[in-house]
Write a protein that holds these residues in place. Structure first.
Motif, PDB file in Angstrom:
ATOM      1  N   ALA A  99     -10.595   9.920  -2.229  1.00 31.21           N
ATOM      2  CA  ALA A  99     -10.376   8.540  -1.783  1.00 31.21           C
ATOM      3  C   ALA A  99      -9.686   7.725  -2.863  1.00 31.21           C
ATOM      4  O   ALA A  99      -8.836   6.868  -2.576  1.00 31.21           O
ATOM      5  CB  ALA A  99     -11.701   7.893  -1.385  1.00 31.21           C
ATOM      6  N   ILE A 100     -10.031   7.976  -4.125  1.00 26.83           N
ATOM      7  CA  ILE A 100      -9.397   7.276  -5.232  1.00 26.83           C
ATOM      8  C   ILE A 100      -8.030   7.868  -5.533  1.00 26.83           C
ATOM      9  O   ILE A 100      -7.048   7.151  -5.712  1.00 26.83           O
ATOM     10  CB  ILE A 100     -10.290   7.342  -6.495  1.00 26.83           C
ATOM     11  N   ALA A 101      -7.953   9.199  -5.559  1.00 26.35           N
ATOM     12  CA  ALA A 101      -6.700   9.864  -5.913  1.00 26.35           C
ATOM     13  C   ALA A 101      -5.581   9.518  -4.949  1.00 26.35           C
ATOM     14  O   ALA A 101      -4.422   9.358  -5.353  1.00 26.35           O
ATOM     15  CB  ALA A 101      -6.904  11.377  -5.944  1.00 26.35           C
ATOM     16  N   ALA A 102      -5.897   9.414  -3.678  1.00 26.48           N
ATOM     17  CA  ALA A 102      -4.875   9.128  -2.670  1.00 26.48           C
ATOM     18  C   ALA A 102      -5.208   7.837  -1.928  1.00 26.48           C
ATOM     19  O   ALA A 102      -5.077   7.747  -0.710  1.00 26.48           O
ATOM     20  CB  ALA A 102      -4.755  10.293  -1.694  1.00 26.48           C
ATOM     21  N   SER A 103      -5.624   6.828  -2.693  1.00 26.87           N
ATOM     22  CA  SER A 103      -5.908   5.527  -2.092  1.00 26.87           C
ATOM     23  C   SER A 103      -4.619   4.894  -1.571  1.00 26.87           C
ATOM     24  O   SER A 103      -3.511   5.278  -1.967  1.00 26.87           O
ATOM     25  CB  SER A 103      -6.558   4.597  -3.119  1.00 26.87           C
ATOM     26  N   ASP A 104      -4.762   3.930  -0.705  1.00 30.60           N
ATOM     27  CA  ASP A 104      -3.580   3.252  -0.162  1.00 30.60           C
ATOM     28  C   ASP A 104      -2.740   2.656  -1.281  1.00 30.60           C
ATOM     29  O   ASP A 104      -1.502   2.721  -1.263  1.00 30.60           O
ATOM     30  CB  ASP A 104      -4.003   2.145   0.813  1.00 30.60           C
ATOM     31  N   ASP A 105      -3.410   2.082  -2.269  1.00 27.97           N
ATOM     32  CA  ASP A 105      -2.687   1.454  -3.375  1.00 27.97           C
ATOM     33  C   ASP A 105      -1.941   2.492  -4.203  1.00 27.97           C
ATOM     34  O   ASP A 105      -0.779   2.292  -4.568  1.00 27.97           O
ATOM     35  CB  ASP A 105      -3.672   0.691  -4.267  1.00 27.97           C
ATOM     36  N   ARG A 106      -2.587   3.624  -4.476  1.00 31.64           N
ATOM     37  CA  ARG A 106      -1.928   4.640  -5.290  1.00 31.64           C
ATOM     38  C   ARG A 106      -0.753   5.264  -4.538  1.00 31.64           C
ATOM     39  O   ARG A 106       0.271   5.602  -5.126  1.00 31.64           O
ATOM     40  CB  ARG A 106      -2.925   5.719  -5.721  1.00 31.64           C
ATOM     41  N   ILE A 107      -0.903   5.427  -3.238  1.00 30.84           N
ATOM     42  CA  ILE A 107       0.206   5.950  -2.433  1.00 30.84           C
ATOM     43  C   ILE A 107       1.363   4.966  -2.420  1.00 30.84           C
ATOM     44  O   ILE A 107       2.527   5.349  -2.634  1.00 30.84           O
ATOM     45  CB  ILE A 107      -0.270   6.253  -1.001  1.00 30.84           C
ATOM     46  N   ALA A 108       1.062   3.691  -2.191  1.00 29.19           N
ATOM     47  CA  ALA A 108       2.126   2.682  -2.143  1.00 29.19           C
ATOM     48  C   ALA A 108       2.870   2.591  -3.472  1.00 29.19           C
ATOM     49  O   ALA A 108       4.110   2.542  -3.511  1.00 29.19           O
ATOM     50  CB  ALA A 108       1.543   1.323  -1.767  1.00 29.19           C
ATOM     51  N   LYS A 109       2.128   2.599  -4.569  1.00 27.48           N
ATOM     52  CA  LYS A 109       2.783   2.527  -5.886  1.00 27.48           C
ATOM     53  C   LYS A 109       3.576   3.787  -6.177  1.00 27.48           C
ATOM     54  O   LYS A 109       4.651   3.731  -6.778  1.00 27.48           O
ATOM     55  CB  LYS A 109       1.729   2.282  -6.974  1.00 27.48           C
ATOM     56  N   GLY A 110       3.045   4.921  -5.746  1.00 23.57           N
ATOM     57  CA  GLY A 110       3.765   6.168  -5.959  1.00 23.57           C
ATOM     58  C   GLY A 110       5.077   6.194  -5.202  1.00 23.57           C
ATOM     59  O   GLY A 110       6.108   6.643  -5.735  1.00 23.57           O
ATOM     60  N   ARG A 111       5.078   5.708  -3.985  1.00 27.72           N
ATOM     61  CA  ARG A 111       6.321   5.660  -3.211  1.00 27.72           C
ATOM     62  C   ARG A 111       7.313   4.690  -3.843  1.00 27.72           C
ATOM     63  O   ARG A 111       8.525   4.930  -3.842  1.00 27.72           O
ATOM     64  CB  ARG A 111       6.024   5.285  -1.770  1.00 27.72           C
ATOM     65  N   SER A 112       6.776   3.606  -4.401  1.00 28.74           N
ATOM     66  CA  SER A 112       7.637   2.670  -5.118  1.00 28.74           C
ATOM     67  C   SER A 112       8.269   3.342  -6.329  1.00 28.74           C
ATOM     68  O   SER A 112       9.461   3.144  -6.618  1.00 28.74           O
ATOM     69  CB  SER A 112       6.825   1.444  -5.547  1.00 28.74           C
ATOM     70  N   MET A 113       7.495   4.149  -7.045  1.00 23.22           N
ATOM     71  CA  MET A 113       8.027   4.855  -8.206  1.00 23.22           C
ATOM     72  C   MET A 113       9.066   5.897  -7.802  1.00 23.22           C
ATOM     73  O   MET A 113      10.044   6.125  -8.514  1.00 23.22           O
ATOM     74  CB  MET A 113       6.892   5.512  -8.990  1.00 23.22           C
ATOM     75  N   LEU A 114       8.856   6.538  -6.669  1.00 25.73           N
ATOM     76  CA  LEU A 114       9.851   7.487  -6.174  1.00 25.73           C
ATOM     77  C   LEU A 114      11.189   6.795  -5.931  1.00 25.73           C
ATOM     78  O   LEU A 114      12.254   7.344  -6.245  1.00 25.73           O
ATOM     79  CB  LEU A 114       9.365   8.135  -4.878  1.00 25.73           C
ATOM     80  N   ARG A 115      11.137   5.590  -5.397  1.00 25.64           N
ATOM     81  CA  ARG A 115      12.377   4.843  -5.158  1.00 25.64           C
ATOM     82  C   ARG A 115      12.984   4.353  -6.469  1.00 25.64           C
ATOM     83  O   ARG A 115      14.193   4.461  -6.690  1.00 25.64           O
ATOM     84  CB  ARG A 115      12.106   3.653  -4.230  1.00 25.64           C
ATOM     85  N   ARG A 116      12.127   3.829  -7.351  1.00 27.95           N
ATOM     86  CA  ARG A 116      12.616   3.248  -8.594  1.00 27.95           C
ATOM     87  C   ARG A 116      13.276   4.295  -9.485  1.00 27.95           C
ATOM     88  O   ARG A 116      14.273   4.023 -10.158  1.00 27.95           O
ATOM     89  CB  ARG A 116      11.465   2.586  -9.350  1.00 27.95           C
ATOM     90  N   HIS A 117      12.713   5.495  -9.503  1.00 27.93           N
ATOM     91  CA  HIS A 117      13.207   6.541 -10.403  1.00 27.93           C
ATOM     92  C   HIS A 117      13.875   7.677  -9.626  1.00 27.93           C
ATOM     93  O   HIS A 117      13.859   8.829 -10.075  1.00 27.93           O
ATOM     94  CB  HIS A 117      12.045   7.078 -11.241  1.00 27.93           C
TER      95      HIS A 117
END
Length: 382
Positions: A99-117
């Motif tokens: 639940a922590i590893a794949a929380s909504d917030d962590r997923i959203a930030k990860g997708r943002s990082m995929l776009r940024r980098h």
């Protein structure tokens, strides 16, 4: 010898979400204690040990100027010893870990990082054959995408642990490796910071792993995993996985629901009969070279899937001891937030902030203050 990261990472106050214990002793991932908790204290025996360590470093061929610079401001950190001796106080369930590893917030930030980098990650995938979502998932679990890299002085932390002696030989080996990093000029002693146990940078390399796998992808002559720019750190992670045998285009594993295993891998049941079942393949074992804790491997794999757009797990864990499912606990947290009581992210994990919020809500409403989540409390919160 190149040590497995598991040897050191397994107890790092979670290193934000360590595989052996989530480190989420509060509501979410916990950052290393700094400030007063990691303040140096006088210790004459430690000072004598340092003089011996300096002599041993020079005998290994590390330059006197490097040794002198590295130890100039070294200090004994009692907080480091405390953390090392209290590693197993808090262990998250597999359900809470995911639940922590794949929380909504962590997923959203990860997708943002995929776009940024995107450009960098595309280059890394082309060079090392490791999919960009996997690289970013490791980054997300190790340091919340660089937000929590640790700010404990590594030379002081490793010296303290080597002096303490519980794993003195190992930590002195890490200390000597750290001195070699300084000798090479990749970083200065004041910038060489990390976790309380010496793991460093965006993806938390221990010194021996750094020497074995870190790369200078920016081409500036330094393998700088400490910089706010994550280029070298992400490249080093890709290189680590690639050299550990990562197979491009192959999955780490699949959740099994309503079908028999394909026979391509082996079946693991991390939560026993009351949770999701996975069939795992070769790349599962490769992730285990980075950290061989089952929670961590599946956490990285599942987060990488969510970053790629795959669905959440379909298998359920059933209600907890209070009769609440994960979705119930998320709803309870959202209800507390609406009522004006801060729980942090509504990830369904009942940590310290949620328990405090429950107590505050009960006190404000004139209810018995139990601090216990329950179905009746969920009903009150609507």
């Amino acid at each position: 010898m190149t040590y497995s990261r598991r040897f050191i990472v397994c107890g790092l106050a979670g290193l934000y979400l360590s595989g052996c214990q989530s480190g989420a002793a509060t509501q979410s991932t916990s950052r290393p204690a700094t400030g007063s908790a990691m303040r140096a204290a006088p210790n004459a025996a430690f000072d004598r040990w340092v003089e011996g360590a300096k002599a041993r470093a020079k005998a290994r061929g590390i330059g006197a100027s490097t040794v002198d610079r590295a130890f100039r401001n070294v200090g004994y950190l009692p907080g480091v010893v405390e953390r090392d001796r209290n590693q197993t106080e808090f262990v998250r369930s597999f359900e809470d870990y995911l639940a922590i590893a794949a929380s909504d917030d962590r997923i959203a930030k990860g997708r943002s990082m995929l776009r940024r980098h995107a450009s960098l990650l595309s280059q890394l995938e082309a060079k090392y054959g490791v999919e960009e979502e996997v690289i970013v998932a490791v980054w997300g679990l190790e340091s919340r995408y660089g937000a929590r890299r640790g700010d404990v002085p590594v030379i002081s932390a490793l010296s303290t642990l080597a002096f303490d002696g519980r794993r003195g030989r190992f930590f002195e080996g890490q200390l000597m490796a750290a001195l070699k990093i300084l000798e090479r000029g990749d970083v200065t002693p004041d910038r060489m910071t990390g976790s309380w146990a010496g793991a460093m940078g965006h993806t938390q390399f221990i010194p021996t792993s750094y020497l074995a796998y870190a790369v200078d992808f920016r081409g500036d002559g330094r393998r700088d995993i400490w910089s706010d720019d994550p280029t070298d750190a992400l490249a080093s992670t890709a290189a680590y996985l690639s050299r550990s045998g990562w197979r491009t285009g192959q999955r780490w594993g699949d959740e099994i629901t309503g079908r028999a295993p394909s026979g391509r891998g082996r079946v693991v049941t991390p939560a026993g009969a009351n949770g999701p079942v996975f069939e795992v393949y070769h790349n599962y074992s490769v992730l285990g070279r980075y950290n061989n804790a089952q929670k961590y491997i599946i956490g990285v794999g599942h987060l990488s899937d969510r970053l790629k757009g795959r669905p959440a797990l379909r298998g359920t864990f059933g209600p907890d001891g209070n009769g609440l499912t994960l979705q119930d606990r998320k709803a309870l947290q959202r209800g507390l937030t609406r009522a004006g009581f801060d729980v942090g992210e509504a990830d369904g994990v009942i940590g310290k902030k949620t328990l405090q919020a429950i107590e505050a809500f009960q006190h404000a409403r004139g209810l018995p203050v139990t601090g216990t989540p329950s179905r009746s409390l969920l009903s009150l919160l609507g």
